[in-house]
Design a protein around this motif. Structure first.
Motif, PDB file in Angstrom:
ATOM      1  N   ARG A 123       0.872  -1.078   0.412  1.00 36.87           N
ATOM      2  CA  ARG A 123       0.176   0.036   0.755  1.00 36.87           C
ATOM      3  C   ARG A 123       0.969   1.259   0.064  1.00 36.87           C
ATOM      4  NH1 ARG A 123      -3.920   2.006   4.446  1.00 36.87           N
ATOM      5  NH2 ARG A 123      -3.008   0.232   5.910  1.00 36.87           N
ATOM      6  N   VAL A 124       0.074   1.991  -0.935  1.00 39.48           N
ATOM      7  CA  VAL A 124       1.093   4.141  -0.712  1.00 39.48           C
ATOM      8  C   VAL A 124       0.075   4.387  -0.137  1.00 39.48           C
ATOM      9  CG1 VAL A 124       2.445   5.077  -2.022  1.00 39.48           C
ATOM     10  CG2 VAL A 124       2.354   2.796  -2.667  1.00 39.48           C
ATOM     11  N   ALA A 158      -4.851  13.224  -3.719  1.00 40.53           N
ATOM     12  CA  ALA A 158      -5.747  11.921  -2.953  1.00 40.53           C
ATOM     13  C   ALA A 158      -6.818  10.758  -2.744  1.00 40.53           C
ATOM     14  CB  ALA A 158      -6.110  13.179  -1.467  1.00 40.53           C
ATOM     15  N   VAL A 159      -7.258  11.189  -4.132  1.00 35.72           N
ATOM     16  CA  VAL A 159      -8.063  10.355  -5.056  1.00 35.72           C
ATOM     17  C   VAL A 159      -7.666   8.403  -5.851  1.00 35.72           C
ATOM     18  CG1 VAL A 159     -10.326   9.765  -6.130  1.00 35.72           C
ATOM     19  CG2 VAL A 159      -9.960  11.671  -4.735  1.00 35.72           C
ATOM     20  N   PHE A 160      -6.305   9.578  -6.709  1.00 40.16           N
ATOM     21  CA  PHE A 160      -6.188   9.308  -7.924  1.00 40.16           C
ATOM     22  C   PHE A 160      -4.491   8.178  -7.684  1.00 40.16           C
ATOM     23  CE2 PHE A 160      -9.379  11.082  -9.772  1.00 40.16           C
ATOM     24  CZ  PHE A 160     -10.409  10.354  -9.859  1.00 40.16           C
ATOM     25  N   ALA A 161      -3.551   8.583  -6.985  1.00 37.89           N
ATOM     26  CA  ALA A 161      -2.285   8.884  -7.033  1.00 37.89           C
ATOM     27  C   ALA A 161      -2.506   6.863  -6.583  1.00 37.89           C
ATOM     28  CB  ALA A 161      -1.629   9.742  -6.309  1.00 37.89           C
ATOM     29  N   PHE A 162      -0.992   6.733  -6.612  1.00 38.08           N
ATOM     30  CA  PHE A 162      -0.853   5.224  -6.072  1.00 38.08           C
ATOM     31  C   PHE A 162      -2.219   3.994  -5.182  1.00 38.08           C
ATOM     32  CE2 PHE A 162       2.136   9.094  -5.081  1.00 38.08           C
ATOM     33  CZ  PHE A 162       3.122   8.711  -6.378  1.00 38.08           C
ATOM     34  N   ASP A 163      -2.628   3.709  -6.796  1.00 36.41           N
ATOM     35  CA  ASP A 163      -3.883   2.678  -5.781  1.00 36.41           C
ATOM     36  C   ASP A 163      -2.976   1.473  -6.074  1.00 36.41           C
ATOM     37  OD1 ASP A 163      -5.811   1.081  -5.051  1.00 36.41           O
ATOM     38  OD2 ASP A 163      -7.282   1.857  -6.909  1.00 36.41           O
ATOM     39  N   PHE A 164      -2.156   1.001  -5.801  1.00 35.79           N
ATOM     40  CA  PHE A 164      -1.536  -0.213  -5.667  1.00 35.79           C
ATOM     41  C   PHE A 164      -2.052  -1.739  -5.955  1.00 35.79           C
ATOM     42  CE2 PHE A 164       3.508   0.069  -5.104  1.00 35.79           C
ATOM     43  CZ  PHE A 164       3.439   2.120  -6.291  1.00 35.79           C
ATOM     44  N   ARG A 165      -3.504  -1.538  -5.033  1.00 33.36           N
ATOM     45  CA  ARG A 165      -3.630  -2.227  -5.090  1.00 33.36           C
ATOM     46  C   ARG A 165      -4.774  -2.784  -6.099  1.00 33.36           C
ATOM     47  NH1 ARG A 165      -6.631  -5.545  -1.382  1.00 33.36           N
ATOM     48  NH2 ARG A 165      -6.998  -4.440   0.372  1.00 33.36           N
ATOM     49  N   HIS A 166      -5.785  -1.417  -7.398  1.00 36.71           N
ATOM     50  CA  HIS A 166      -6.063  -1.399  -8.142  1.00 36.71           C
ATOM     51  C   HIS A 166      -4.752  -1.931  -9.343  1.00 36.71           C
ATOM     52  CE1 HIS A 166      -8.148  -0.811 -11.366  1.00 36.71           C
ATOM     53  NE2 HIS A 166      -7.265   0.057 -12.687  1.00 36.71           N
ATOM     54  N   TYR A 167      -3.379  -1.883  -9.126  1.00 37.41           N
ATOM     55  CA  TYR A 167      -2.584  -1.975 -10.517  1.00 37.41           C
ATOM     56  C   TYR A 167      -2.384  -3.458  -9.825  1.00 37.41           C
ATOM     57  CZ  TYR A 167      -1.036   3.586  -9.307  1.00 37.41           C
ATOM     58  OH  TYR A 167      -1.022   4.883  -9.916  1.00 37.41           O
ATOM     59  N   ILE A 168      -1.990  -3.615  -8.754  1.00 40.20           N
ATOM     60  CA  ILE A 168      -0.999  -4.986  -8.656  1.00 40.20           C
ATOM     61  C   ILE A 168      -2.817  -5.852  -9.294  1.00 40.20           C
ATOM     62  CG2 ILE A 168      -1.042  -6.688  -7.436  1.00 40.20           C
ATOM     63  CD1 ILE A 168       0.639  -5.053  -5.967  1.00 40.20           C
ATOM     64  N   ASP A 210      -1.284  -5.354   1.210  1.00 43.12           N
ATOM     65  CA  ASP A 210      -2.238  -4.354   2.264  1.00 43.12           C
ATOM     66  C   ASP A 210      -0.809  -3.936   3.899  1.00 43.12           C
ATOM     67  OD1 ASP A 210      -3.625  -1.914   1.971  1.00 43.12           O
ATOM     68  OD2 ASP A 210      -4.462  -2.746   3.895  1.00 43.12           O
ATOM     69  N   ARG A 211      -0.802  -4.782   4.823  1.00 45.83           N
ATOM     70  CA  ARG A 211      -0.008  -4.640   5.099  1.00 45.83           C
ATOM     71  C   ARG A 211       1.296  -3.803   5.540  1.00 45.83           C
ATOM     72  NH1 ARG A 211       1.257  -9.494   8.773  1.00 45.83           N
ATOM     73  NH2 ARG A 211       1.583 -10.719   6.791  1.00 45.83           N
ATOM     74  N   LEU A 212       2.139  -4.232   4.132  1.00 42.91           N
ATOM     75  CA  LEU A 212       3.224  -3.479   3.903  1.00 42.91           C
ATOM     76  C   LEU A 212       2.864  -1.771   2.944  1.00 42.91           C
ATOM     77  CD1 LEU A 212       5.914  -4.713   3.102  1.00 42.91           C
ATOM     78  CD2 LEU A 212       5.112  -4.738   0.504  1.00 42.91           C
ATOM     79  N   ARG A 213       3.433  -0.898   3.843  1.00 45.63           N
ATOM     80  CA  ARG A 213       3.019  -0.044   4.445  1.00 45.63           C
ATOM     81  C   ARG A 213       4.066   1.559   3.802  1.00 45.63           C
ATOM     82  NH1 ARG A 213       0.844   1.927   8.795  1.00 45.63           N
ATOM     83  NH2 ARG A 213       2.278   0.334   9.587  1.00 45.63           N
ATOM     84  N   VAL A 214       4.365   2.299   2.722  1.00 42.14           N
ATOM     85  CA  VAL A 214       4.687   3.424   2.476  1.00 42.14           C
ATOM     86  C   VAL A 214       3.817   4.840   2.632  1.00 42.14           C
ATOM     87  CG1 VAL A 214       6.608   1.503   2.192  1.00 42.14           C
ATOM     88  CG2 VAL A 214       5.637   3.412  -0.013  1.00 42.14           C
ATOM     89  N   GLY A 215       4.354   5.712   2.843  1.00 46.18           N
ATOM     90  CA  GLY A 215       4.026   6.617   2.642  1.00 46.18           C
ATOM     91  C   GLY A 215       4.709   7.483   0.974  1.00 46.18           C
ATOM     92  N   HIS A 216       3.625   8.627   0.547  1.00 50.67           N
ATOM     93  CA  HIS A 216       4.414   9.259  -0.910  1.00 50.67           C
ATOM     94  C   HIS A 216       3.577  10.712  -0.393  1.00 50.67           C
ATOM     95  CE1 HIS A 216       5.647  10.648  -4.667  1.00 50.67           C
ATOM     96  NE2 HIS A 216       6.445   9.438  -4.615  1.00 50.67           N
TER      97      HIS A 216
END
Length: 286
Positions: free
Chosen positions: A111-112, A130-140, A189-195
């Motif tokens: 998760r980002v 805030a709404v659209f960036a870095f949706d890694f779940r969707h990407y994957i 989802d538990r693997l978290r970073v902020g951007h």
């Protein structure tokens, strides 16, 4: 031999790099080697190096995060590779979670979480991200690739798939090459970073111009794919309309002003991307 190599590409972002390294220090780094690969920055890294004497710094003269990440793999020896970007902030348990899930799949993206670096009110760019960036779940799970700002893989997988390629969307390209070889990609989802979010329109425009160039290089290979690119370009205004409800209902936007600025930015960006993509399709620069 260390268990985990944490690889961080960097170029001229010393303040955020220091923040990234400070966040990593809050993790359990036993068995880890951390390598910062600098793309020959013009900003001095001396103070950062002095502050973090246990972290290795190497210089990769070839520009681009792809070359930096490739150099990072070459310079390290651990069997598990964890990639994070210099502007990201790892959660305090990022490495611990990484250790616990590393055997679940061949590639693991996490998760980002987007955060603002400026005080309220949000700009249109910040509200949009805030709404659209870095949706890694969707990407994957929907698109089949993971970004490299929060990615785990194994050294043997990387060596089999080959290095990241510059000039295209390197994380998308590498993920597709890996899964084409039969390697499994999952979301954790538990693997978290902020951007940090892009702060203004010029920064957001630069990001999407780069992504549009990379995606064109990756996806357009002949007349058929060029035609599909044109169709996708012409659908951009419709996609803006389709995504307006997502903006208006997003719990990440808490004020009417945020929702309005995000909606305007969404429409403006999709129209601009349409123009860029049509120019690309007829062989013009964007």
């Amino acid at each position: 031999m260390p268990e985990i190599a944490i690889i961080i590409p960097h170029y001229n972002d010393v303040v955020r790099l220091e923040r990234c390294l400070c966040a990593l220090q809050e993790n359990d780094l036993s068995g880890c080697e951390i390598l910062v690969v600098d793309n020959a920055s013009t900003q001095s890294l001396t103070k950062v190096q002095e502050k973090f004497p246990d972290i290795r710094f190497v210089t990769e003269p070839e520009k681009g995060a792809a070359a930096a990440r490739n150099r990072g793999v070459q310079e390290t020896s651990a069997p598990c590779l964890m990639f994070i970007d210099a502007d990201c902030v790892a959660a305090p348990d990022w490495v611990t979670v990484g250790r616990s899930v590393a055997d679940k799949a061949d590639l693991i993206g996490g998760r980002v979480e987007v955060f603002d670096e400026t005080p309220p009110p949000r700009s249109g760019a910040e509200a949009f991200e805030a709404v659209f960036a870095f949706d890694f779940r969707h990407y994957i799970e929907a698109q089949g690739f993971s970004g490299t700002g929060n990615l785990i893989t194994r050294r043997d997988v990387f060596e089999d798939v080959g290095p990241f390629r510059g000039g295209v969307s390197e994380d998308t390209d590498w993920s597709f090459r890996a899964t084409d070889k039969g390697y499994q990609l999952i979301y954790e989802d538990r693997l978290r970073v902020g951007h940090p979010s892009r702060q203004d329109w010029p920064a957001l425009r630069t990001k999407w111009r780069r992504l549009t160039q990379e995606q064109f290089g990756l996806k357009v290979q002949g007349p058929k794919t060029r035609l599909l690119w044109v169709i996708k370009a012409l659908a951009m205004p419709l996609s803006a309309i389709a995504h307006l409800p997502k903006v208006l209902r997003s719990p990440k936007l808490t004020t009417a002003g945020d929702r309005w600025r995000a909606a305007v930015t969404l429409i403006r960006l999709r129209l601009l991307r349409m123009v860029w993509m049509l120019r690309q399709a007829v062989g013009l620069d964007i």
